[in-house]
Design an enzyme around this catalytic site. Sequence first.
Site, PDB file in Angstrom:
ATOM      1  N   HIS A 154       0.385   8.214  -1.323  1.00 38.47           N
ATOM      2  CA  HIS A 154       1.844   8.292  -1.344  1.00 38.47           C
ATOM      3  C   HIS A 154       2.325   9.185  -2.479  1.00 38.47           C
ATOM      4  O   HIS A 154       1.525   9.741  -3.241  1.00 38.47           O
ATOM      5  CB  HIS A 154       2.458   6.890  -1.469  1.00 38.47           C
ATOM      6  CG  HIS A 154       2.070   6.136  -2.707  1.00 38.47           C
ATOM      7  ND1 HIS A 154       2.434   6.526  -3.969  1.00 38.47           N
ATOM      8  CD2 HIS A 154       1.344   4.990  -2.862  1.00 38.47           C
ATOM      9  CE1 HIS A 154       1.961   5.667  -4.857  1.00 38.47           C
ATOM     10  NE2 HIS A 154       1.284   4.723  -4.218  1.00 38.47           N
ATOM     11  N   CYS A 162      -3.568   2.698  -5.265  1.00 39.74           N
ATOM     12  CA  CYS A 162      -3.417   3.772  -4.283  1.00 39.74           C
ATOM     13  C   CYS A 162      -3.816   5.116  -4.895  1.00 39.74           C
ATOM     14  O   CYS A 162      -4.204   5.201  -6.050  1.00 39.74           O
ATOM     15  CB  CYS A 162      -1.973   3.830  -3.785  1.00 39.74           C
ATOM     16  SG  CYS A 162      -1.396   2.308  -3.001  1.00 39.74           S
TER      17      CYS A 162
END
Length: 269
Positions: A154, A162
């Site tokens: 992202h 992430c």
Amino acid sequence: MLRKTRRDKAMVINALRTLALLLVVTALAGCQFAGNNRGNVPLPKALVERMAAIGSSPAEPMMIRVYKESSELEVWKRTRGGQYALLKSYPICKWSGTLGPKVREGDYQSPEGFYDVTPFLLNPKSSYELSFNVGFPNKFDSALSRTGSYLMIHGDCLSVGCYAMTDEGIREIYAMARETFKGGNSAFQLQLLPFRMTEANLSTHAASPHAAFWRDLKVGTDAFDQTKQPPAWDVCEQRYVFNLNDPRTAPLDPNGACPVAPFSTLAAL
């Protein structure tokens, strides 16, 4: 006269309330459209021209490789000759934890392994500019009872497990994923790697408890490097295997024995 004045005042109040409600609904609709529209931003002209230069196009299949140690993300595209070529490399702003796979929910570890990203995993309404789920846990992770959720690539340069990109970078990567799905492709392969899978790097990290796992990943990356085709991955004996089972047959049992006489697309090499 008094009744008329009260009635007129009530009508004005009701009209103002209606107008206020319409303004709120319009504002909310505008926000929703803006959020949705982020995922529809066109690919930059320079990137489309770069695809054409390597003999590819937005609709062609793609593959992504991520290297933790050097914080790089590579996008590969299939070319007219059928092989994949490197299109562009992006810096990763931040990833979490250390070299090694994700094991459990809350360990703040960015995952490693081979994953398949489908259209369902794209998130145009992400709170992190744009995002797509990497598909953790996959068949391998589940076989080892590993846990975790919402592991993404992202934007926003912020990571708690992430792989975080710049907003500009995720816009391009997301748009490429969107266009490859529009081209009729059902998924693209995602290779999440600790480092470039060279013998020198593996030797440097030979004492790691993840050395055997990384050796398995290297079989897959070597297959791609030799053929420039994403290898078919599967799981048996709780380990990754590549180009091992005939894709026309049922998937392998992740906890069962690996085939004795494997089908292999590398046999002709």
